[in-house]
Design a protein around this motif. Structure first.
Motif, PDB file in Angstrom:
ATOM      1  N   LYS A  35       0.815  -1.217   0.000  1.00  0.00           N
ATOM      2  CA  LYS A  35       0.000   0.000   0.000  1.00  0.00           C
ATOM      3  C   LYS A  35       0.851   1.270   0.000  1.00  0.00           C
ATOM      4  CE  LYS A  35      -3.530   2.543   2.571  1.00  0.00           C
ATOM      5  NZ  LYS A  35      -4.522   2.527   3.667  1.00  0.00           N
ATOM      6  N   HIS A  36       1.917   1.289   0.791  1.00  0.00           N
ATOM      7  CA  HIS A  36       2.617   2.549   1.053  1.00  0.00           C
ATOM      8  C   HIS A  36       3.884   2.776   0.226  1.00  0.00           C
ATOM      9  CE1 HIS A  36       0.050   3.843   4.316  1.00  0.00           C
ATOM     10  NE2 HIS A  36       0.107   2.624   4.844  1.00  0.00           N
ATOM     11  N   LEU A  37       4.470   1.742  -0.356  1.00  0.00           N
ATOM     12  CA  LEU A  37       5.667   1.973  -1.148  1.00  0.00           C
ATOM     13  C   LEU A  37       5.308   2.634  -2.466  1.00  0.00           C
ATOM     14  CD1 LEU A  37       7.912  -1.204  -0.719  1.00  0.00           C
ATOM     15  CD2 LEU A  37       8.140   1.037   0.355  1.00  0.00           C
ATOM     16  N   PRO A  38       5.984   3.717  -2.820  1.00  0.00           N
ATOM     17  CA  PRO A  38       5.695   4.360  -4.110  1.00  0.00           C
ATOM     18  C   PRO A  38       6.164   3.482  -5.252  1.00  0.00           C
ATOM     19  CG  PRO A  38       7.631   5.346  -3.092  1.00  0.00           C
ATOM     20  CD  PRO A  38       7.060   4.397  -2.081  1.00  0.00           C
ATOM     21  N   ALA A  62       3.724  -2.664  11.600  1.00  0.00           N
ATOM     22  CA  ALA A  62       3.722  -2.824  10.147  1.00  0.00           C
ATOM     23  C   ALA A  62       3.308  -1.537   9.449  1.00  0.00           C
ATOM     24  CB  ALA A  62       2.794  -3.974   9.750  1.00  0.00           C
ATOM     25  N   GLU A  63       2.274  -0.867   9.977  1.00  0.00           N
ATOM     26  CA  GLU A  63       1.829   0.368   9.345  1.00  0.00           C
ATOM     27  C   GLU A  63       2.866   1.468   9.500  1.00  0.00           C
ATOM     28  OE1 GLU A  63      -2.165   3.121   8.942  1.00  0.00           O
ATOM     29  OE2 GLU A  63      -1.745   2.231  10.897  1.00  0.00           O
ATOM     30  N   ALA A  64       3.414   1.621  10.702  1.00  0.00           N
ATOM     31  CA  ALA A  64       4.375   2.692  10.958  1.00  0.00           C
ATOM     32  C   ALA A  64       5.609   2.554  10.069  1.00  0.00           C
ATOM     33  CB  ALA A  64       4.772   2.697  12.428  1.00  0.00           C
ATOM     34  N   PHE A  65       6.211   1.355  10.063  1.00  0.00           N
ATOM     35  CA  PHE A  65       7.432   1.195   9.274  1.00  0.00           C
ATOM     36  C   PHE A  65       7.156   1.357   7.782  1.00  0.00           C
ATOM     37  CE2 PHE A  65      10.495  -1.572   6.982  1.00  0.00           C
ATOM     38  CZ  PHE A  65      11.615  -0.776   7.174  1.00  0.00           C
ATOM     39  N   SER A  66       6.038   0.833   7.303  1.00  0.00           N
ATOM     40  CA  SER A  66       5.724   0.934   5.880  1.00  0.00           C
ATOM     41  C   SER A  66       5.498   2.385   5.457  1.00  0.00           C
ATOM     42  CB  SER A  66       4.497   0.087   5.550  1.00  0.00           C
ATOM     43  OG  SER A  66       4.735  -1.277   5.818  1.00  0.00           O
ATOM     44  N   MET A  67       4.824   3.164   6.285  1.00  0.00           N
ATOM     45  CA  MET A  67       4.612   4.575   5.973  1.00  0.00           C
ATOM     46  C   MET A  67       5.937   5.333   5.947  1.00  0.00           C
ATOM     47  SD  MET A  67       1.184   5.508   8.181  1.00  0.00           S
ATOM     48  CE  MET A  67       1.215   7.237   7.666  1.00  0.00           C
ATOM     49  N   LEU A  68       6.779   5.083   6.954  1.00  0.00           N
ATOM     50  CA  LEU A  68       8.073   5.777   7.013  1.00  0.00           C
ATOM     51  C   LEU A  68       8.971   5.364   5.855  1.00  0.00           C
ATOM     52  CD1 LEU A  68       8.558   5.410  10.849  1.00  0.00           C
ATOM     53  CD2 LEU A  68       8.345   7.594   9.634  1.00  0.00           C
ATOM     54  N   LEU A  69       8.964   4.074   5.524  1.00  0.00           N
ATOM     55  CA  LEU A  69       9.783   3.613   4.402  1.00  0.00           C
ATOM     56  C   LEU A  69       9.262   4.177   3.086  1.00  0.00           C
ATOM     57  CD1 LEU A  69      12.104   1.856   3.392  1.00  0.00           C
ATOM     58  CD2 LEU A  69      10.489  -0.049   3.221  1.00  0.00           C
ATOM     59  N   GLY A  70       7.932   4.205   2.941  1.00  0.00           N
ATOM     60  CA  GLY A  70       7.355   4.778   1.728  1.00  0.00           C
ATOM     61  C   GLY A  70       7.779   6.225   1.535  1.00  0.00           C
ATOM     62  N   HIS A  71       7.785   6.993   2.621  1.00  0.00           N
ATOM     63  CA  HIS A  71       8.210   8.394   2.549  1.00  0.00           C
ATOM     64  C   HIS A  71       9.692   8.490   2.185  1.00  0.00           C
ATOM     65  CE1 HIS A  71       8.595  12.644   3.522  1.00  0.00           C
ATOM     66  NE2 HIS A  71       9.605  12.339   4.330  1.00  0.00           N
ATOM     67  N   ALA A  72      10.517   7.669   2.830  1.00  0.00           N
ATOM     68  CA  ALA A  72      11.962   7.721   2.566  1.00  0.00           C
ATOM     69  C   ALA A  72      12.286   7.321   1.126  1.00  0.00           C
ATOM     70  CB  ALA A  72      12.700   6.807   3.554  1.00  0.00           C
TER      71      ALA A  72
END
Length: 468
Positions: free
Chosen positions: A21-24, A362-372
């Motif tokens: 969901k969160h990875l661009p 899972a949500e926190a790390f995925s959101m932060l990784l997606g942003h990075a």
């Protein structure tokens, strides 16, 4: 970017879906430019596998037979943001609980605790309840969303973190190792991934048995008809152990059975569990379950609560869970190897937050990784070094956000855990008095619980990112 998730339990499945969901989406022609995510699981992960009909072994984190759990609103809202269909599917297989009743071993009510979240103004003031559900159903509702081809049944032997390049994953069968930019350890408290963060320190961070054992199962609601209040979870304490029970399913005809906002008529099953002290850790694989049932009858035989008497009278013990914890890890990441869920922080069952905290991870790390990763895509070419830097940045931010919250929940659970150990009759009745007095101040008692269950990890991460 190549990603490996080790473990296809609740944490691993949640991490996969959150990353999707969160990875661009990377620049470049599809499908070559897509992020590749593979889950490795040592045990059978067929969606329809059950204890009664399985072939071969199953993993405790995927199919815990007879295992029931509670998911509070903070975890349910993670699922809601991930995919509303997943939340509805989980609710359909579970039961909404409006309050927890703390009782003596004879059934006398000591305290009633509200388990609902604050009213949601976007939903006309509706309140999300605690959801009681079998662990298998929660897992299955996540697993069904993952393509079979993205999960491989292979036992991981070890993980090697590489400071300057891709990390390596080695397999027990001796086959060729796999390299990945990111390795997510979702393999639980006894998993091998965390050893990749602390090579040569296996003994320092080995799991520790806590001297408590849980036994659980399900019975037909017909056996306890009229004895259990709708929308309740009952927690009974004594000097010889702990016992809990709750409806674990809604009636098939209930119109709102797929909603966590409505308490429905109960379905066909009531889940129960008992926790008690045991100096020696039993081996669930070799244990004589009939002997366990006999011990339960002896331990709870003089309890007067009518539901417990019904359960004890028709025992069918199928599962036993020794309580294990891990020493606090100094970090949850190293060079692109990141831990989530029990692999990072095993919470005792008294927290009621084990699954919810794994979902928040899972949500926190995925959101932060997606942003990075988005920043990398905007500023430079997406090579191994750039991904490595982005993963490390996101992982450190993840720990900064998550560790204080998990530690607070752990400390509270450890205090609660002492009430499940054997105690003298004087200590038992002193405990009853303390709980009853606390129950006279319901708003004060519900405050800490409300702070935990009203928490929104998504908003926390967004605020963190906005602060830069």
């Amino acid at each position: 970017m190549k990603i490996v998730i080790i473990g296809a339990g609740i944490s691993g499945c949640a991490a996969y879906l959150q990353l999707k969901k969160h990875l661009p989406q990377p620049r470049g022609p599809a499908p070559a430019a897509q992020h590749e995510i593979t889950i490795y699981e040592a045990y059978d992960t067929s969606i329809n596998t059950t204890h009664e009909g399985r072939h071969g072994d199953t993993h405790s984190s995927t199919l815990v037979v007879g295992g029931g759990l509670g998911i509070f609103s903070n975890g349910l809202n993670v699922l809601k943001r991930l995919d509303g269909d997943i939340l509805r599917d989980i609710a359909r297989g579970g039961y909404a609980i409006a309050h927890q009743d703390l009782r003596t071993k004879n059934g006398s009510l000591l305290m009633r605790m509200d388990t609902t979240a604050d009213a949601d103004p976007e939903l006309d003031g509706k309140q999300m309840h605690l959801l009681g559900v079998s662990r298998h159903w929660l897992w299955r509702s996540l697993r069904v969303k993952i393509p079979d081809g993205d999960i491989e049944t292979r036992r991981v032997a070890r993980v090697v973190a590489n400071e300057s390049g891709r990390n390596s994953v080695y397999f027990a069968d001796g086959s060729e190792p796999v390299e990945a930019d990111l390795v997510i350890g979702a393999d639980g408290i006894k998993g091998v991934t965390k050893l990749g963060l602390f090579p040569g320190q296996e003994r320092d961070y080995a799991p520790e048995y806590q001297g408590l054992v849980g036994v659980g199962g399900f019975i037909s609601t017909e056996e306890v008809k009229g004895l259990v209040e709708k929308g309740s979870m009952n927690l009974l304490f004594s000097g010889s152990g702990f016992f809990g029970y709750f409806y674990s399913s809604s009636a098939a005809y209930a119109p709102d059975r797929d909603s966590a906002y409505s308490v429905s008529e109960p379905g066909e099953s009531l889940g129960w569990w008992s926790t008690y002290s045991a100096d020696e850790c039993p081996d669930p694989k070799t244990l004589d379950m009939e002997a366990v049932a006999s011990q339960l009858r002896e331990r709870h035989g003089d309890w007067k609560d009518p539901v417990i008497r019904k359960i004890i009278g028709s025992l069918n013990v199928k599962s036993m869970y020794p309580t294990w914890t891990s020493p606090q890890l100094p970090t949850w990441e190293r060079d692109g190897v990141v831990l989530v869920g029990d692999a990072a922080h095993a919470l005792p069952s008294t927290s009621g937050q084990g699954s919810s905290q794994a979902l928040e991870d899972a949500e926190a790390f995925s959101m932060l990784l997606g942003h990075a990763i988005h920043v990398v895509d905007q500023e430079s070419s997406a090579d191994t070094a750039a991904y490595k830097k982005a993963i490390t940045t996101a992982a450190k931010q993840y720990i900064e956000i998550r560790r204080p919250r998990v530690q607070s929940i752990l400390e509270s659970a450890q205090r609660m855990q002492s009430t499940k150990r054997d105690m003298s009759w004087i200590a038992e009745y002193a405990m009853y008095c303390v709980i009853w007095i606390a129950g006279c101040f319901p708003k004060m008692m519900s405050g800490p619980t409300k702070r935990v269950i009203n928490y929104n990890i998504s908003e926390e991460v967004k605020t963190f990112i906005e602060r830069g």
